[in-house]
Write a protein that holds these residues in place. Structure first.
Motif, PDB file in Angstrom:
ATOM      1  N   GLY A 259       0.810  -1.219   0.000  1.00 49.44           N
ATOM      2  CA  GLY A 259       0.000   0.000   0.000  1.00 49.44           C
ATOM      3  C   GLY A 259       0.839   1.263   0.000  1.00 49.44           C
ATOM      4  N   ARG A 260       2.050   1.167   0.565  1.00 52.54           N
ATOM      5  CA  ARG A 260       2.899   2.365   0.616  1.00 52.54           C
ATOM      6  C   ARG A 260       4.356   1.953   0.738  1.00 52.54           C
ATOM      7  N   GLY A 261       5.234   2.958   0.744  1.00 48.29           N
ATOM      8  CA  GLY A 261       6.656   2.728   0.993  1.00 48.29           C
ATOM      9  C   GLY A 261       7.333   1.833  -0.035  1.00 48.29           C
ATOM     10  N   ILE A 262       8.265   1.016   0.453  1.00 47.54           N
ATOM     11  CA  ILE A 262       9.058   0.152  -0.432  1.00 47.54           C
ATOM     12  C   ILE A 262       8.156  -0.850  -1.159  1.00 47.54           C
ATOM     13  N   GLY A 263       7.118  -1.340  -0.476  1.00 51.63           N
ATOM     14  CA  GLY A 263       6.213  -2.316  -1.090  1.00 51.63           C
ATOM     15  C   GLY A 263       5.491  -1.726  -2.298  1.00 51.63           C
TER      16      GLY A 263
ATOM     17  N   VAL B 202      -6.916  -7.454   0.569  1.00 54.34           N
ATOM     18  CA  VAL B 202      -6.656  -7.094   1.967  1.00 54.34           C
ATOM     19  C   VAL B 202      -6.362  -8.354   2.766  1.00 54.34           C
ATOM     20  N   ALA B 203      -5.250  -8.345   3.498  1.00 52.69           N
ATOM     21  CA  ALA B 203      -4.938  -9.474   4.393  1.00 52.69           C
ATOM     22  C   ALA B 203      -3.906  -9.039   5.418  1.00 52.69           C
ATOM     23  N   ASP B 204      -3.984  -9.685   6.587  1.00 48.77           N
ATOM     24  CA  ASP B 204      -2.954  -9.554   7.618  1.00 48.77           C
ATOM     25  C   ASP B 204      -2.002 -10.727   7.407  1.00 48.77           C
ATOM     26  N   VAL B 205      -0.730 -10.444   7.120  1.00 44.55           N
ATOM     27  CA  VAL B 205       0.206 -11.538   6.802  1.00 44.55           C
ATOM     28  C   VAL B 205       0.439 -12.481   7.984  1.00 44.55           C
ATOM     29  N   GLY B 206       0.065 -12.049   9.193  1.00 40.19           N
ATOM     30  CA  GLY B 206       0.250 -12.908  10.362  1.00 40.19           C
ATOM     31  C   GLY B 206      -0.900 -13.882  10.592  1.00 40.19           C
TER      32      GLY B 206
ATOM     33  N   ASN C  68       7.394  -8.128   1.820  1.00 39.76           N
ATOM     34  CA  ASN C  68       7.867  -6.795   2.211  1.00 39.76           C
ATOM     35  C   ASN C  68       7.228  -6.271   3.501  1.00 39.76           C
ATOM     36  N   ALA C  69       6.009  -6.691   3.837  1.00 37.92           N
ATOM     37  CA  ALA C  69       5.291  -6.084   4.974  1.00 37.92           C
ATOM     38  C   ALA C  69       6.144  -6.135   6.237  1.00 37.92           C
ATOM     39  N   GLY C  70       6.182  -5.042   6.949  1.00 38.97           N
ATOM     40  CA  GLY C  70       6.985  -5.007   8.181  1.00 38.97           C
ATOM     41  C   GLY C  70       6.531  -3.899   9.097  1.00 38.97           C
TER      42      GLY C  70
ATOM     43  N   ASN D  23      12.488 -12.236   0.472  1.00 38.45           N
ATOM     44  CA  ASN D  23      12.107 -11.852   1.836  1.00 38.45           C
ATOM     45  C   ASN D  23      12.787 -10.553   2.214  1.00 38.45           C
ATOM     46  N   PHE D  24      12.243  -9.878   3.234  1.00 39.08           N
ATOM     47  CA  PHE D  24      12.828  -8.606   3.667  1.00 39.08           C
ATOM     48  C   PHE D  24      13.526  -8.750   5.006  1.00 39.08           C
ATOM     49  N   SER D  25      14.864  -8.666   4.954  1.00 46.73           N
ATOM     50  CA  SER D  25      15.654  -8.513   6.163  1.00 46.73           C
ATOM     51  C   SER D  25      15.866  -7.016   6.357  1.00 46.73           C
ATOM     52  N   SER D  26      16.951  -6.635   7.011  1.00 51.00           N
ATOM     53  CA  SER D  26      17.270  -5.228   7.272  1.00 51.00           C
ATOM     54  C   SER D  26      18.710  -5.175   7.738  1.00 51.00           C
ATOM     55  N   SER D  27      19.341  -4.024   7.554  1.00 50.19           N
ATOM     56  CA  SER D  27      20.678  -3.862   8.136  1.00 50.19           C
ATOM     57  C   SER D  27      20.606  -4.051   9.659  1.00 50.19           C
TER      58      SER D  27
ATOM     59  N   GLY E 188      19.219  -0.637   4.020  1.00 48.84           N
ATOM     60  CA  GLY E 188      19.742   0.252   5.049  1.00 48.84           C
ATOM     61  C   GLY E 188      18.700   1.323   5.312  1.00 48.84           C
ATOM     62  N   TYR E 189      19.123   2.565   5.400  1.00 55.95           N
ATOM     63  CA  TYR E 189      18.185   3.645   5.739  1.00 55.95           C
ATOM     64  C   TYR E 189      17.451   4.100   4.480  1.00 55.95           C
ATOM     65  N   ILE E 190      16.140   3.859   4.429  1.00 53.77           N
ATOM     66  CA  ILE E 190      15.320   4.228   3.266  1.00 53.77           C
ATOM     67  C   ILE E 190      14.276   5.253   3.739  1.00 53.77           C
ATOM     68  N   ALA E 191      14.100   6.302   2.979  1.00 54.24           N
ATOM     69  CA  ALA E 191      13.142   7.354   3.358  1.00 54.24           C
ATOM     70  C   ALA E 191      11.709   6.883   3.098  1.00 54.24           C
ATOM     71  N   THR E 192      11.019   6.488   4.162  1.00 52.74           N
ATOM     72  CA  THR E 192       9.608   6.050   4.069  1.00 52.74           C
ATOM     73  C   THR E 192       8.883   6.513   5.335  1.00 52.74           C
ATOM     74  N   ASP E 193       7.596   6.175   5.426  1.00 49.25           N
ATOM     75  CA  ASP E 193       6.834   6.492   6.645  1.00 49.25           C
ATOM     76  C   ASP E 193       7.469   5.828   7.871  1.00 49.25           C
ATOM     77  N   MET E 194       8.095   4.656   7.658  1.00 49.01           N
ATOM     78  CA  MET E 194       8.695   3.939   8.793  1.00 49.01           C
ATOM     79  C   MET E 194       9.817   4.768   9.411  1.00 49.01           C
ATOM     80  N   THR E 195      10.710   5.302   8.564  1.00 48.99           N
ATOM     81  CA  THR E 195      11.832   6.091   9.091  1.00 48.99           C
ATOM     82  C   THR E 195      11.360   7.486   9.521  1.00 48.99           C
ATOM     83  N   ALA E 196      10.290   7.989   8.897  1.00 52.20           N
ATOM     84  CA  ALA E 196       9.713   9.263   9.359  1.00 52.20           C
ATOM     85  C   ALA E 196       9.181   9.085  10.780  1.00 52.20           C
TER      86      ALA E 196
HETATM   87  P1  NAP Z   1       6.192   1.288   5.787  1.00 53.60           P
HETATM   88  O1  NAP Z   1       6.329   2.531   4.988  1.00 53.60           O
HETATM   89  O2  NAP Z   1       5.878   1.374   7.242  1.00 53.60           O
HETATM   90  O3  NAP Z   1       5.123   0.341   5.050  1.00 53.60           O
HETATM   91  C1  NAP Z   1       4.828  -0.924   5.570  1.00 53.60           C
HETATM   92  C2  NAP Z   1       3.639  -1.500   4.842  1.00 53.60           C
HETATM   93  O4  NAP Z   1       3.376  -2.808   5.397  1.00 53.60           O
HETATM   94  C3  NAP Z   1       2.367  -0.675   5.022  1.00 53.60           C
HETATM   95  O5  NAP Z   1       1.674  -0.586   3.799  1.00 53.60           O
HETATM   96  C4  NAP Z   1       1.591  -1.472   6.056  1.00 53.60           C
HETATM   97  O6  NAP Z   1       0.195  -1.361   5.960  1.00 53.60           O
HETATM   98  C5  NAP Z   1       1.988  -2.906   5.672  1.00 53.60           C
HETATM   99  N1  NAP Z   1       1.732  -3.835   6.759  1.00 53.60           N
HETATM  100  C6  NAP Z   1       2.069  -3.681   8.077  1.00 53.60           C
HETATM  101  N2  NAP Z   1       1.646  -4.741   8.777  1.00 53.60           N
HETATM  102  C7  NAP Z   1       1.024  -5.576   7.893  1.00 53.60           C
HETATM  103  C8  NAP Z   1       0.375  -6.827   8.036  1.00 53.60           C
HETATM  104  N3  NAP Z   1       0.259  -7.443   9.232  1.00 53.60           N
HETATM  105  N4  NAP Z   1      -0.162  -7.415   6.921  1.00 53.60           N
HETATM  106  C9  NAP Z   1      -0.062  -6.797   5.719  1.00 53.60           C
HETATM  107  N5  NAP Z   1       0.541  -5.605   5.527  1.00 53.60           N
HETATM  108  C10 NAP Z   1       1.074  -4.999   6.606  1.00 53.60           C
HETATM  109  O7  NAP Z   1       7.537   0.397   5.705  1.00 53.60           O
HETATM  110  P2  NAP Z   1       8.780   0.468   4.675  1.00 53.60           P
HETATM  111  O8  NAP Z   1       9.763   1.423   5.213  1.00 53.60           O
HETATM  112  O9  NAP Z   1       8.274   0.590   3.273  1.00 53.60           O
HETATM  113  O10 NAP Z   1       9.389  -1.001   4.924  1.00 53.60           O
HETATM  114  C11 NAP Z   1       9.117  -2.109   4.057  1.00 53.60           C
HETATM  115  C12 NAP Z   1       9.978  -3.279   4.465  1.00 53.60           C
HETATM  116  O11 NAP Z   1      11.367  -2.901   4.429  1.00 53.60           O
HETATM  117  C13 NAP Z   1       9.735  -3.785   5.888  1.00 53.60           C
HETATM  118  O12 NAP Z   1       9.864  -5.186   5.933  1.00 53.60           O
HETATM  119  C14 NAP Z   1      10.839  -3.129   6.688  1.00 53.60           C
HETATM  120  O13 NAP Z   1      11.139  -3.844   7.859  1.00 53.60           O
HETATM  121  C15 NAP Z   1      11.959  -3.190   5.669  1.00 53.60           C
HETATM  122  N6  NAP Z   1      13.035  -2.213   5.919  1.00 53.60           N
HETATM  123  C16 NAP Z   1      12.791  -0.864   5.850  1.00 53.60           C
HETATM  124  C17 NAP Z   1      13.827   0.032   6.070  1.00 53.60           C
HETATM  125  C18 NAP Z   1      13.633   1.522   6.004  1.00 53.60           C
HETATM  126  O14 NAP Z   1      14.626   2.256   6.275  1.00 53.60           O
HETATM  127  N7  NAP Z   1      12.475   2.040   5.647  1.00 53.60           N
HETATM  128  C19 NAP Z   1      15.107  -0.452   6.384  1.00 53.60           C
HETATM  129  C20 NAP Z   1      15.325  -1.820   6.461  1.00 53.60           C
HETATM  130  C21 NAP Z   1      14.267  -2.701   6.211  1.00 53.60           C
HETATM  131  P3  NAP Z   1      -0.621  -0.178   6.735  1.00 53.60           P
HETATM  132  O15 NAP Z   1      -0.521   1.009   5.850  1.00 53.60           O
HETATM  133  O16 NAP Z   1      -2.003  -0.711   6.862  1.00 53.60           O
HETATM  134  O17 NAP Z   1       0.068   0.000   8.062  1.00 53.60           O
END
Ligand code: NAP
Length: 251
Positions: A13-17, A59-63, A88-90, A137-141, A183-191
């Protein structure tokens, strides 16, 4: 004309995914856009279709095992058998380890590790039948250790073991399994992390960029590009690897 490969991207829905879903569609895949949030999933699918691609939002919860199975069945009916999976979900719940609640632990492990396990388990019958597949799969630094991220670090380190094991088990069926570790990616997560630290997001990005060899932070498209490489037809001899997408070695 052969049918397009069907890809499923979780958390699209957003970010890297979202960037990955758009990239795989631009590369010719029909994309299942899976997210918790139907509104953002539909927006990504609309973006793909507006650019001339094929997508279906689900729509689904991956857990949740039942939701995962149902989502793959829906996508198989709408687009064809799924053969590319991007887990990718995290989520993060950052706190020093002594303050981590069991809920913080379970939420992070459920989405980041149990979710990919359930998604992989549910897609395996399709991959074995098609005798071809790609899983990323998605790991992380942070898998290497990071302050306030014991839950996230443990889940992401677990992903690297899951990835290598699945690469061994699924290789005989023409399936590769790899991970990316951004590593560090500009998304809602890092915001969100910047807000939690009480820091201006732009300022934090500047600080991180100064410590990164390529002197910038990552963008979602940087990671999407790495995923696109790993799922490509020609990448069939790359398996069990974790590709660190960090703008250079970390110190
Ligand atoms: P993000 O902007 O927070 O986006 C995460 C997405 O995952 C959102 O669309 C969220 O949906 C969805 N999500 C969360 N829980 C879920 C669930 N239970 N089932 C299905 N979808 C779910 O994150 P991001 O920064 O793009 O990160 C993507 C991946 O990269 C993650 O695995 C993260 O750990 C990894 N990563 C990110 C960074 C970084 O710097 N950003 C660095 C290392 C690794 P909602 O909108 O409904 O919440």
């Amino acid at each position: 004309m052969t049918s397009p490969r069907v890809a499923v991207v979780t958390g699209a829905g957003r970010g890297i995914g979202a960037a990955t879903a758009c990239r795989l569609a631009a590369d010719g895949a029909a994309v299942g856009v899976l997210d918790l949030d139907g509104r953002t999933a539909a927006a990504t699918a609309d973006r793909i279709r507006a650019a001339g691609g094929t997508a279906h939002a689900v729509v689904a919860d991956v857990g949740d095992p039942g939701q995962v199975k149902g989502a793959l069945e829906t996508l198989a009916a709408e687009l064809g058998p799924p053969v590319i999976l991007v887990n990718n979900a995290g989520v993060i719940r950052d706190r020093p380890v002594q303050d981590l609640s069991l809920e913080d632990w379970d939420t992070v492990v459920d989405v980041n590790l149990r979710g990919p396990f359930l998604m992989c388990q549910a897609i395996i019958p399709y991959l074995r039948e098609q005798r071809w597949g790609r899983i990323v799969n998605f790991s992380s630094s942070s898998a290497l250790g990071n302050r306030d991220q014991a839950n996230y670090s443990a889940a992401k380190a677990g992903i690297e073991g899951l990835t290598r094991t699945l690469a061994i088990e699924l290789g005989p069926y023409g399936v590769t399994v790899n991970a990316v570790a951004p590593g560090y990616i500009a998304t809602d997560m890092t915001a969100g992390t910047a807000a939690r630290m009480g820091m201006d997001f732009a300022k934090l990005q500047q600080m991180v960029a100064a410590q990164t060899p390529v002197r910038r932070v990552g963008q979602p498209e940087d990671v999407a590009h790495a995923v696109a490489f790993l799922v490509a037809e020609d990448s069939g001899f790359v398996s069990g690897h974790t590709l660190y997408v960090t703008g250079g070695p970390m110190r």
